[in-house]
Scaffold this active site. Structure first.
Site, PDB file in Angstrom:
ATOM      1  N   CYS A  79      -5.629  13.963   2.611  1.00 45.21           N
ATOM      2  CA  CYS A  79      -4.900  13.773   1.354  1.00 45.21           C
ATOM      3  C   CYS A  79      -5.502  14.732   0.324  1.00 45.21           C
ATOM      4  CB  CYS A  79      -5.032  12.327   0.882  1.00 45.21           C
ATOM      5  SG  CYS A  79      -4.220  12.063  -0.693  1.00 45.21           S
ATOM      6  N   GLY A  80      -4.688  15.619  -0.204  1.00 48.99           N
ATOM      7  CA  GLY A  80      -5.194  16.657  -1.113  1.00 48.99           C
ATOM      8  C   GLY A  80      -5.575  16.116  -2.480  1.00 48.99           C
ATOM      9  N   HIS A  81      -4.662  15.359  -3.104  1.00 42.86           N
ATOM     10  CA  HIS A  81      -5.017  14.851  -4.438  1.00 42.86           C
ATOM     11  C   HIS A  81      -6.205  13.904  -4.298  1.00 42.86           C
ATOM     12  CE1 HIS A  81      -3.164  10.870  -3.673  1.00 42.86           C
ATOM     13  NE2 HIS A  81      -3.956  10.496  -4.645  1.00 42.86           N
ATOM     14  N   ASP A  91       4.961  10.758  -4.984  1.00 43.92           N
ATOM     15  CA  ASP A  91       3.655  11.283  -5.407  1.00 43.92           C
ATOM     16  C   ASP A  91       3.758  11.674  -6.879  1.00 43.92           C
ATOM     17  OD1 ASP A  91       1.164  12.461  -5.636  1.00 43.92           O
ATOM     18  OD2 ASP A  91       1.297  13.466  -3.693  1.00 43.92           O
ATOM     19  N   CYS A 123       1.020  17.007  -4.946  1.00 41.96           N
ATOM     20  CA  CYS A 123       0.752  16.710  -3.529  1.00 41.96           C
ATOM     21  C   CYS A 123       0.028  17.886  -2.876  1.00 41.96           C
ATOM     22  CB  CYS A 123       2.028  16.382  -2.767  1.00 41.96           C
ATOM     23  SG  CYS A 123       1.687  15.708  -1.132  1.00 41.96           S
ATOM     24  N   GLY A 124      -1.256  17.668  -2.569  1.00 43.70           N
ATOM     25  CA  GLY A 124      -2.079  18.761  -2.049  1.00 43.70           C
ATOM     26  C   GLY A 124      -1.687  19.184  -0.647  1.00 43.70           C
ATOM     27  N   HIS A 161       6.800  11.888   4.672  1.00 49.40           N
ATOM     28  CA  HIS A 161       6.905  12.563   3.371  1.00 49.40           C
ATOM     29  C   HIS A 161       8.082  13.533   3.379  1.00 49.40           C
ATOM     30  CE1 HIS A 161       2.641  11.539   4.053  1.00 49.40           C
ATOM     31  NE2 HIS A 161       2.473  11.526   2.754  1.00 49.40           N
TER      32      HIS A 161
END
Ligand code: PYC
Length: 333
Positions: A91-93, A250, A254-255, A225
């Protein structure tokens, strides 16, 4: 006050999207790698995930990360990603939130002007370069796992929408990238219910008929997603509405979705290496990214992405479970 469980967390948000960073109260999860720990968590720790993410302690767009000892010598911390939809590979964020919390609470040695934090994630090693001034984490740049386009110009029949065209790309999770205008919908938050319903129908149809599977890790599969592109999106600046199962958007750009989008654009010949790309969220916040090089994942041509964003700590908490609480595993309305 009585409690049979105490979980310590530092809450944060990354460009508007929450990350509840669990810093204590969860023992090391069994598994020789973080991918194995994710599998164990999916099989045995779902009540803990729901306790932390769902109501009444969380909310329908909640997201978090459980800190773990790393399973590899080249990492500082291990991370298990949790959200209302399950345990994510990456998960990027959330990773920007984790890096910010680690630096600002002194859970890693901090150097200025930059602190390097290496994170052992279920999708692979992720490096966070944190810009630090006077102890404040001002920006986090993540070198993410390799990203790739799995399929371009795919289509799926979706009940109520007909044939929908999409590209399937991976940036730590799978993303169906869809032009919102192709569904006759405006990029307008006033139409969020229609956009969300379309996204859920599209991802359900893809998973029913043609679920994506990671070419090197079959545990990473399925499309939860849908990255809807605004009509004015270009190969240098995209705006997206990211519709995610079981039913939320999101709030951040979204990373992993940003990395998937850069991989998709690169596969289409529209985004060269080392070229700045901006991804903008449904609420107008931004990540900037670039592709550092090319690579290969399980025989599929891939790219090495990085992106930057900011996070802010919003609070600290101990989440308790009273033995008489009727919702020990949370609930979903
Ligand atoms: O930032 O990668 C991300 C992400 C995944 C789901 C929500 N945010």
């Amino acid at each position: 006050m009585r409690s049979v469980r105490t979980i310590s967390a530092v809450d944060s948000h990354t460009e508007g999207m929450p990350t509840r960073v669990v810093t204590g109260g969860v023992a090391p999860v069994p598994g020789a790698t973080m991918a194995e720990r994710r599998r164990y968590a999916m099989e045995h720790l779902d009540p803990l995930r729901r306790f932390l993410m769902d109501e009444p302690r969380g909310h329908p767009a909640m997201s978090g990360a459980i800190l773990q000892p790393p399973t590899r010598a080249d990492a500082d911390w291990g991370v298990l990603y949790i959200e209302v939809s399950g345990f994510l590979p990456m998960c990027g964020h959330g990773t920007i939130g984790v890096a910010t919390v680690l630096v600002e609470t002194g859970m890693v040695p901090v150097t200025e002007p930059e602190t390097l934090v290496r994170l052992d994630t279920p999708a692979g090693l992720v490096e966070a370069r944190v810009t630090v001034r006077d102890g404040v984490a001002e920006k986090v740049t993540l070198r993410n796992v390799d990203a790739f386009a799995l399929e371009l110009d795919a289509s799926v029949r979706v009940p109520g929408l007909g044939e929908v065209r999409y590209d399937m790309a991976y940036g730590g999770n799978f993303y169906a990238v869809v032009d919102l205008a192709s569904l006759g919908l405006p990029f307008d938050r006033a139409r969020k219910d229609d956009i969300l319903a379309a996204g859920l129908a599209i991802s359900a149809a893809i998973d029913a008929h043609h679920p994506p599977v990671h070419p090197a890790d079959p545990l990473i599969r399925g499309c939860k997603h849908v990255q809807f592109l605004a009509p004015d999106s270009t190969a240098r600046h995209s705006r997206n509405a990211m519709a995610i199962q079981p039913g939320w958007f999101d709030r951040s750009p979204c990373g992993t979705g940003t990395c998937a989008r850069m991989a998709q654009l690169h596969a289409r010949g529209e985004l060269p290496l080392d070229t700045e790309f901006t991804n903008e969220s449904f609420i107008g916040t931004r990540f900037t990214g670039r592709l550092l090089g090319t690579s290969e994942v399980g025989g599929v041509p891939a790219v090495v992405p990085e992106f930057s964003g900011r996070a802010w700590i919003t609070g600290t908490a101990n989440y308790l479970l009273d033995p008489t609480d009727p919702f020990p595993d949370g609930f979903v309305l």
